[in-house]
Design a protein around this motif. Sequence first.
Motif, PDB file in Angstrom:
ATOM      1  N   ALA A 166      -1.548   2.060 -14.470  1.00  0.00           N
ATOM      2  CA  ALA A 166      -0.195   2.541 -14.201  1.00  0.00           C
ATOM      3  C   ALA A 166       0.105   3.808 -14.998  1.00  0.00           C
ATOM      4  O   ALA A 166       0.751   4.734 -14.492  1.00  0.00           O
ATOM      5  N   ALA A 167      -0.375   3.869 -16.229  1.00  0.00           N
ATOM      6  CA  ALA A 167      -0.163   5.057 -17.048  1.00  0.00           C
ATOM      7  C   ALA A 167      -0.838   6.277 -16.430  1.00  0.00           C
ATOM      8  O   ALA A 167      -0.301   7.398 -16.504  1.00  0.00           O
ATOM      9  N   CYS A 168      -1.990   6.080 -15.820  1.00  0.00           N
ATOM     10  CA  CYS A 168      -2.664   7.175 -15.119  1.00  0.00           C
ATOM     11  C   CYS A 168      -1.845   7.633 -13.921  1.00  0.00           C
ATOM     12  O   CYS A 168      -1.599   8.840 -13.730  1.00  0.00           O
ATOM     13  N   LYS A 169      -1.417   6.695 -13.112  1.00  0.00           N
ATOM     14  CA  LYS A 169      -0.698   7.039 -11.879  1.00  0.00           C
ATOM     15  C   LYS A 169       0.644   7.707 -12.183  1.00  0.00           C
ATOM     16  O   LYS A 169       1.043   8.634 -11.472  1.00  0.00           O
ATOM     17  N   GLU A 170       1.305   7.261 -13.227  1.00  0.00           N
ATOM     18  CA  GLU A 170       2.582   7.878 -13.613  1.00  0.00           C
ATOM     19  C   GLU A 170       2.409   9.355 -13.948  1.00  0.00           C
ATOM     20  O   GLU A 170       3.335  10.148 -13.793  1.00  0.00           O
ATOM     21  N   ARG A 171       1.212   9.703 -14.392  1.00  0.00           N
ATOM     22  CA  ARG A 171       0.935  11.087 -14.794  1.00  0.00           C
ATOM     23  C   ARG A 171       0.240  11.884 -13.698  1.00  0.00           C
ATOM     24  O   ARG A 171      -0.238  12.998 -13.930  1.00  0.00           O
ATOM     25  N   PRO A 224       0.814  -1.219   0.000  1.00  0.00           N
ATOM     26  CA  PRO A 224       0.000   0.000   0.000  1.00  0.00           C
ATOM     27  C   PRO A 224       0.850   1.273   0.000  1.00  0.00           C
ATOM     28  O   PRO A 224       1.859   1.365   0.704  1.00  0.00           O
ATOM     29  N   LEU A 225       0.427   2.227  -0.799  1.00  0.00           N
ATOM     30  CA  LEU A 225       1.123   3.507  -0.883  1.00  0.00           C
ATOM     31  C   LEU A 225       0.807   4.352   0.344  1.00  0.00           C
ATOM     32  O   LEU A 225      -0.365   4.642   0.614  1.00  0.00           O
ATOM     33  N   PRO A 226       1.793   4.775   1.123  1.00  0.00           N
ATOM     34  CA  PRO A 226       1.527   5.645   2.272  1.00  0.00           C
ATOM     35  C   PRO A 226       1.113   7.048   1.810  1.00  0.00           C
ATOM     36  O   PRO A 226       1.772   7.641   0.942  1.00  0.00           O
ATOM     37  N   ILE A 227       0.040   7.558   2.371  1.00  0.00           N
ATOM     38  CA  ILE A 227      -0.470   8.883   2.024  1.00  0.00           C
ATOM     39  C   ILE A 227      -0.278   9.810   3.223  1.00  0.00           C
ATOM     40  O   ILE A 227      -0.650   9.477   4.353  1.00  0.00           O
ATOM     41  N   GLU A 228       0.282  10.990   2.946  1.00  0.00           N
ATOM     42  CA  GLU A 228       0.577  11.933   4.024  1.00  0.00           C
ATOM     43  C   GLU A 228      -0.573  12.899   4.283  1.00  0.00           C
ATOM     44  O   GLU A 228      -0.936  13.158   5.429  1.00  0.00           O
ATOM     45  N   ARG A 229      -1.182  13.442   3.215  1.00  0.00           N
ATOM     46  CA  ARG A 229      -2.212  14.451   3.407  1.00  0.00           C
ATOM     47  C   ARG A 229      -3.085  14.536   2.160  1.00  0.00           C
ATOM     48  O   ARG A 229      -2.775  13.931   1.122  1.00  0.00           O
ATOM     49  N   ALA A 230      -4.185  15.285   2.286  1.00  0.00           N
ATOM     50  CA  ALA A 230      -5.114  15.456   1.166  1.00  0.00           C
ATOM     51  C   ALA A 230      -5.797  16.805   1.301  1.00  0.00           C
ATOM     52  O   ALA A 230      -5.938  17.340   2.412  1.00  0.00           O
ATOM     53  N   LEU A 231      -6.245  17.337   0.189  1.00  0.00           N
ATOM     54  CA  LEU A 231      -6.968  18.608   0.192  1.00  0.00           C
ATOM     55  C   LEU A 231      -7.741  18.737  -1.115  1.00  0.00           C
ATOM     56  O   LEU A 231      -7.178  18.554  -2.206  1.00  0.00           O
ATOM     57  N   GLY A 232      -9.014  19.036  -1.000  1.00  0.00           N
ATOM     58  CA  GLY A 232      -9.839  19.235  -2.191  1.00  0.00           C
ATOM     59  C   GLY A 232      -9.913  17.991  -3.049  1.00  0.00           C
ATOM     60  O   GLY A 232     -10.360  16.939  -2.604  1.00  0.00           O
ATOM     61  N   SER A 233      -9.444  18.084  -4.283  1.00  0.00           N
ATOM     62  CA  SER A 233      -9.492  16.961  -5.224  1.00  0.00           C
ATOM     63  C   SER A 233      -8.169  16.211  -5.309  1.00  0.00           C
ATOM     64  O   SER A 233      -7.989  15.371  -6.194  1.00  0.00           O
ATOM     65  N   TYR A 290       4.323  10.617   0.656  1.00  0.00           N
ATOM     66  CA  TYR A 290       5.381  11.159   1.511  1.00  0.00           C
ATOM     67  C   TYR A 290       6.562  11.697   0.715  1.00  0.00           C
ATOM     68  O   TYR A 290       7.445  12.346   1.275  1.00  0.00           O
ATOM     69  N   GLN A 291       6.574  11.439  -0.577  1.00  0.00           N
ATOM     70  CA  GLN A 291       7.607  12.015  -1.438  1.00  0.00           C
ATOM     71  C   GLN A 291       7.174  13.351  -2.023  1.00  0.00           C
ATOM     72  O   GLN A 291       7.893  13.952  -2.823  1.00  0.00           O
ATOM     73  N   GLY A 292       5.991  13.794  -1.620  1.00  0.00           N
ATOM     74  CA  GLY A 292       5.476  15.054  -2.135  1.00  0.00           C
ATOM     75  C   GLY A 292       4.802  14.940  -3.482  1.00  0.00           C
ATOM     76  O   GLY A 292       4.445  15.950  -4.089  1.00  0.00           O
ATOM     77  N   ARG A 293       4.611  13.711  -3.965  1.00  0.00           N
ATOM     78  CA  ARG A 293       3.953  13.528  -5.257  1.00  0.00           C
ATOM     79  C   ARG A 293       2.448  13.721  -5.096  1.00  0.00           C
ATOM     80  O   ARG A 293       1.820  13.105  -4.228  1.00  0.00           O
ATOM     81  N   ARG A 294       1.872  14.540  -5.938  1.00  0.00           N
ATOM     82  CA  ARG A 294       0.447  14.865  -5.861  1.00  0.00           C
ATOM     83  C   ARG A 294      -0.343  14.021  -6.854  1.00  0.00           C
ATOM     84  O   ARG A 294       0.089  13.819  -7.991  1.00  0.00           O
TER      85      ARG A 294
END
Length: 451
Positions: free
Chosen positions: A402-407, A32-41, A46-50
Amino acid sequence: MRSTIVSSESQVRADDRAHVFHSWSAQGLIDPLPIERALGSHFWDYQGRRYLDFSSQLVNINIGHQHPRLVAAIQEQAAKLCTIQPAFANDKRGEAARMIAEIAPDGLNKVFFTNGGAEANENAIRMARLHTGRHKVLSTYRSYHGSTATAITATGDPRRWPNEPVAIGVVHFWGPYPYRSPFHSDSPEQETRRALAHLRDTVVFEGPATIAAILIETVVGTNGILVPPPGYLAGVREICDEFGIVFIADEVMAGFGRCGEWFAIDHWGVTPDLITFAKGVNSGYLPLGGVVIADEIAETFRERPFPGGLTYSGHPLACASAVASMQIFKEEGIVEHARALGEDVIGPELAILAEKHPSVGEVRGLGVFWAIELVTDREARTPLVPFNAAGPAAAPMNAVAAACKERGLWPFVHFNRLHVVPPCTITEAELREGLAILDEALTVADGFYTA
């Protein structure tokens, strides 16, 4: 700074892998991908990837992540009263029930609160059985109603299989699906006629006097975002009236703005006997679900105790979040916004993608509740991956995801479909950004096209 971020992510991963038992998963095969925070959409790792949340998590963050007014309402309630047992009256519980009854179809004036959608369906079925004195429940094959005992038995999709046998008295039938018609129909109108004839035959051959309820997702969610063809829901209502059967509309995923109406069934002006809800009522900020109950069924339990209950039924914090959410929806015009996005942006833009990409067999939906059905042959309508594909057979859809997530887009993927289900509060600019990413990802699907 970098080492602190990595260390924090490392701890989250370590704790999760050592101690969290995940649902619907082989525990050793997931990461599972660890998620640090969320806002709006959006949400961030934790790497800062949005990531642009085109899944609304599990199609429940209708109001978006961390809406400040909703967060404040929970904080305010926590300072006043965190919890009280269901036998007491509570201001937020009563207010939430009143507000839900006010937006429900006429004649549904009582609300039984649960902790989520599965328990809502479980208790709706119990109410129908006790009200009618019958035991059978009819539900469709392409459906999901939750993972509790009767709810998972009523579920039509493969998640039911490893749970069987669980409950008795559930009979499955085929609902309408014009694109892949089980009735070999050649128009939506013919699909309605044939689907209703099939349902009526099922009722007759199962014995009307044994059937308590027909349970239907108003718009089928995870199993395809199947919008019922014209006249179908009215026909279900007529069959229920003819045989004294309770009509349960499962609006757990389709309700509270998702389809551009408070309840999806409002599109067709049909009044069910029971409506089950969860998810969008407070966007999952706290666990909450429930059943909206017709007066006739509520009257059954005026002098007769209802034999069901939950410690956290109508939890004050959860109900406070529901009250705040419905106020925000009204004051910010979120239902209308969702409807306009579907009509003016999502529908037209997906039609363009369907013309552009041969792998797109069909697009369909309402509001911010849409499906892109992917195929390897348009004429034969061959699914991009087989039904219930796993392992190597699922590779094409995994590649599209995967193509979606990469983008930077987090998609909702099920079987051979991409679902476009962002928050109802998403801006038009954010929506167009996500659709542009889908456009790029669909070139991956096109690579598997064989016709």
